[in-house]
Design a protein around this motif. Structure first.
Motif, PDB file in Angstrom:
ATOM      1  N   VAL A   1       0.812  -1.221   0.000  1.00 21.42           N
ATOM      2  CA  VAL A   1       0.000   0.000   0.000  1.00 21.42           C
ATOM      3  C   VAL A   1       0.845   1.272   0.000  1.00 21.42           C
ATOM      4  CG1 VAL A   1      -2.025  -1.060   1.072  1.00 21.42           C
ATOM      5  CG2 VAL A   1      -0.236  -0.059   2.516  1.00 21.42           C
ATOM      6  N   ALA A   2       2.129   1.182   0.336  1.00 23.88           N
ATOM      7  CA  ALA A   2       2.974   2.372   0.381  1.00 23.88           C
ATOM      8  C   ALA A   2       4.416   1.980   0.095  1.00 23.88           C
ATOM      9  CB  ALA A   2       2.873   3.043   1.744  1.00 23.88           C
ATOM     10  N   LYS A   3       5.158   2.944  -0.411  1.00 21.58           N
ATOM     11  CA  LYS A   3       6.569   2.728  -0.707  1.00 21.58           C
ATOM     12  C   LYS A   3       7.363   3.883  -0.104  1.00 21.58           C
ATOM     13  CE  LYS A   3       9.577   1.891  -4.676  1.00 21.58           C
ATOM     14  NZ  LYS A   3       9.578   1.792  -6.153  1.00 21.58           N
ATOM     15  N   MET A   4       8.350   3.568   0.717  1.00 20.86           N
ATOM     16  CA  MET A   4       9.229   4.581   1.290  1.00 20.86           C
ATOM     17  C   MET A   4      10.503   4.606   0.464  1.00 20.86           C
ATOM     18  SD  MET A   4       8.732   3.864   5.358  1.00 20.86           S
ATOM     19  CE  MET A   4       9.722   5.254   5.864  1.00 20.86           C
ATOM     20  N   ILE A   5      10.857   5.798  -0.029  1.00 19.83           N
ATOM     21  CA  ILE A   5      12.063   5.951  -0.832  1.00 19.83           C
ATOM     22  C   ILE A   5      12.886   7.105  -0.271  1.00 19.83           C
ATOM     23  CG2 ILE A   5      11.008   5.012  -2.923  1.00 19.83           C
ATOM     24  CD1 ILE A   5      10.780   7.937  -3.918  1.00 19.83           C
ATOM     25  N   PRO A   6      14.197   7.068  -0.483  1.00 21.50           N
ATOM     26  CA  PRO A   6      15.021   8.178   0.007  1.00 21.50           C
ATOM     27  C   PRO A   6      14.743   9.446  -0.783  1.00 21.50           C
ATOM     28  CG  PRO A   6      16.383   6.453  -1.006  1.00 21.50           C
ATOM     29  CD  PRO A   6      14.970   6.015  -1.102  1.00 21.50           C
ATOM     30  N   LEU A   7      14.783  10.582  -0.094  1.00 22.78           N
ATOM     31  CA  LEU A   7      14.663  11.873  -0.750  1.00 22.78           C
ATOM     32  C   LEU A   7      16.057  12.381  -1.050  1.00 22.78           C
ATOM     33  CD1 LEU A   7      11.900  13.655   1.372  1.00 22.78           C
ATOM     34  CD2 LEU A   7      11.697  12.689  -0.912  1.00 22.78           C
ATOM     35  N   ASN A   8      16.240  12.878  -2.249  1.00 21.98           N
ATOM     36  CA  ASN A   8      17.521  13.465  -2.616  1.00 21.98           C
ATOM     37  C   ASN A   8      17.442  14.963  -2.367  1.00 21.98           C
ATOM     38  OD1 ASN A   8      18.573  11.023  -3.519  1.00 21.98           O
ATOM     39  ND2 ASN A   8      17.584  11.257  -5.486  1.00 21.98           N
ATOM     40  N   ARG A   9      18.224  15.421  -1.418  1.00 20.76           N
ATOM     41  CA  ARG A   9      18.235  16.848  -1.109  1.00 20.76           C
ATOM     42  C   ARG A   9      18.914  17.596  -2.243  1.00 20.76           C
ATOM     43  NH1 ARG A   9      20.166  16.897   5.169  1.00 20.76           N
ATOM     44  NH2 ARG A   9      18.377  15.784   5.985  1.00 20.76           N
ATOM     45  N   ARG A  10      18.324  18.711  -2.622  1.00 24.78           N
ATOM     46  CA  ARG A  10      18.925  19.526  -3.676  1.00 24.78           C
ATOM     47  C   ARG A  10      20.117  20.310  -3.143  1.00 24.78           C
ATOM     48  NH1 ARG A  10      13.791  22.014  -6.921  1.00 24.78           N
ATOM     49  NH2 ARG A  10      12.860  20.020  -7.431  1.00 24.78           N
ATOM     50  N   VAL A  11      19.954  20.834  -1.937  1.00 25.97           N
ATOM     51  CA  VAL A  11      21.009  21.640  -1.333  1.00 25.97           C
ATOM     52  C   VAL A  11      21.191  21.163   0.092  1.00 25.97           C
ATOM     53  CG1 VAL A  11      21.671  23.966  -0.617  1.00 25.97           C
ATOM     54  CG2 VAL A  11      20.401  23.643  -2.751  1.00 25.97           C
ATOM     55  N   ASP A  12      22.406  20.953   0.477  1.00 29.69           N
ATOM     56  CA  ASP A  12      22.687  20.546   1.847  1.00 29.69           C
ATOM     57  C   ASP A  12      23.297  21.732   2.564  1.00 29.69           C
ATOM     58  OD1 ASP A  12      22.815  18.970   4.051  1.00 29.69           O
ATOM     59  OD2 ASP A  12      24.614  17.893   3.433  1.00 29.69           O
ATOM     60  N   ARG A  13      22.449  22.541   3.159  1.00 32.13           N
ATOM     61  CA  ARG A  13      22.908  23.744   3.848  1.00 32.13           C
ATOM     62  C   ARG A  13      23.279  23.398   5.284  1.00 32.13           C
ATOM     63  NH1 ARG A  13      19.113  27.201   0.851  1.00 32.13           N
ATOM     64  NH2 ARG A  13      20.363  27.910  -0.893  1.00 32.13           N
ATOM     65  N   THR A  14      24.278  24.078   5.770  1.00 32.64           N
ATOM     66  CA  THR A  14      24.751  23.813   7.124  1.00 32.64           C
ATOM     67  C   THR A  14      24.001  24.624   8.157  1.00 32.64           C
ATOM     68  OG1 THR A  14      26.467  25.480   6.853  1.00 32.64           O
ATOM     69  CG2 THR A  14      27.053  23.187   6.357  1.00 32.64           C
ATOM     70  N   GLY A  15      23.237  25.602   7.753  1.00 32.30           N
ATOM     71  CA  GLY A  15      22.478  26.412   8.693  1.00 32.30           C
ATOM     72  C   GLY A  15      22.385  27.841   8.207  1.00 32.30           C
ATOM     73  N   ARG A  16      21.831  28.672   9.046  1.00 32.91           N
ATOM     74  CA  ARG A  16      21.693  30.081   8.696  1.00 32.91           C
ATOM     75  C   ARG A  16      23.064  30.700   8.459  1.00 32.91           C
ATOM     76  NH1 ARG A  16      16.916  32.171  12.693  1.00 32.91           N
ATOM     77  NH2 ARG A  16      15.303  30.933  11.687  1.00 32.91           N
ATOM     78  N   GLY A  17      23.100  31.544   7.456  1.00 28.69           N
ATOM     79  CA  GLY A  17      24.348  32.217   7.144  1.00 28.69           C
ATOM     80  C   GLY A  17      25.284  31.397   6.285  1.00 28.69           C
ATOM     81  N   SER A  18      24.807  30.270   5.753  1.00 24.93           N
ATOM     82  CA  SER A  18      25.682  29.405   4.964  1.00 24.93           C
ATOM     83  C   SER A  18      26.106  30.051   3.646  1.00 24.93           C
ATOM     84  CB  SER A  18      25.018  28.050   4.710  1.00 24.93           C
ATOM     85  OG  SER A  18      23.851  28.204   3.926  1.00 24.93           O
ATOM     86  N   LEU A  19      25.413  31.111   3.224  1.00 23.74           N
ATOM     87  CA  LEU A  19      25.805  31.823   2.009  1.00 23.74           C
ATOM     88  C   LEU A  19      26.542  33.127   2.328  1.00 23.74           C
ATOM     89  CD1 LEU A  19      22.589  31.297  -0.157  1.00 23.74           C
ATOM     90  CD2 LEU A  19      24.763  30.100  -0.326  1.00 23.74           C
ATOM     91  N   ALA A  20      26.879  33.342   3.570  1.00 21.27           N
ATOM     92  CA  ALA A  20      27.558  34.570   3.972  1.00 21.27           C
ATOM     93  C   ALA A  20      28.838  34.753   3.170  1.00 21.27           C
ATOM     94  CB  ALA A  20      27.870  34.548   5.465  1.00 21.27           C
ATOM     95  N   GLY A  21      29.003  35.949   2.620  1.00 25.13           N
ATOM     96  CA  GLY A  21      30.198  36.256   1.843  1.00 25.13           C
ATOM     97  C   GLY A  21      30.158  35.765   0.420  1.00 25.13           C
ATOM     98  N   GLN A  22      29.085  35.077   0.018  1.00 27.52           N
ATOM     99  CA  GLN A  22      28.993  34.530  -1.323  1.00 27.52           C
ATOM    100  C   GLN A  22      28.037  35.312  -2.213  1.00 27.52           C
ATOM    101  OE1 GLN A  22      28.538  30.243  -1.484  1.00 27.52           O
ATOM    102  NE2 GLN A  22      29.293  30.069   0.609  1.00 27.52           N
ATOM    103  N   LEU A  23      27.277  36.234  -1.638  1.00 27.26           N
ATOM    104  CA  LEU A  23      26.318  37.020  -2.402  1.00 27.26           C
ATOM    105  C   LEU A  23      26.766  38.472  -2.460  1.00 27.26           C
ATOM    106  CD1 LEU A  23      23.018  35.598  -0.894  1.00 27.26           C
ATOM    107  CD2 LEU A  23      24.160  34.894  -2.989  1.00 27.26           C
ATOM    108  N   VAL A  24      26.541  39.076  -3.611  1.00 27.07           N
ATOM    109  CA  VAL A  24      26.874  40.479  -3.774  1.00 27.07           C
ATOM    110  C   VAL A  24      25.585  41.228  -4.064  1.00 27.07           C
ATOM    111  CG1 VAL A  24      28.162  42.153  -5.150  1.00 27.07           C
ATOM    112  CG2 VAL A  24      29.139  39.903  -4.690  1.00 27.07           C
TER     113      VAL A  24
END
Length: 83
Positions: A39-62
């Motif tokens: 009746v159901a199938k459990m499958i792994p989800l593939n994460r698109r982005v593996d962020r480490t937390g808030r501020g993970s893009l700090a210094g990378q955006l202009v």
């Protein structure tokens, strides 16, 4: 040839949910059955982005100095057909 997915009845799935999720996280697919019928199938989800937390893009955006100017806002509005 791939091997068949592991199968659990609903009672066993409830009892062993943590273990089943661990297996799914490691790439296995699990089938849950009721009275022998899948009746159901459990499958792994593939994460698109593996962020480490808030501020993970700090210094990378202009951000341009005029990011909130009237001209930029009007240009964006035109791009979205809002003018």
């Amino acid at each position: 040839m791939s091997e068949a997915a592991a199968q659990f009845n609903i009672h066993d799935a409830k009892t062993n949910l943590s273990r089943i999720i661990d297996r799914v996280e490691h790439g296995e697919e699990i089938i849950i059955s009721r009275a022998g019928t899948p009746v159901a199938k459990m499958i792994p989800l593939n994460r698109r982005v593996d962020r480490t937390g808030r501020g993970s893009l700090a210094g990378q955006l202009v951000v341009a100095d005029d990011w909130d100017s009237t001209e930029v806002n009007e240009s964006i509005a035109r791009d979205f057909g809002l003018t």
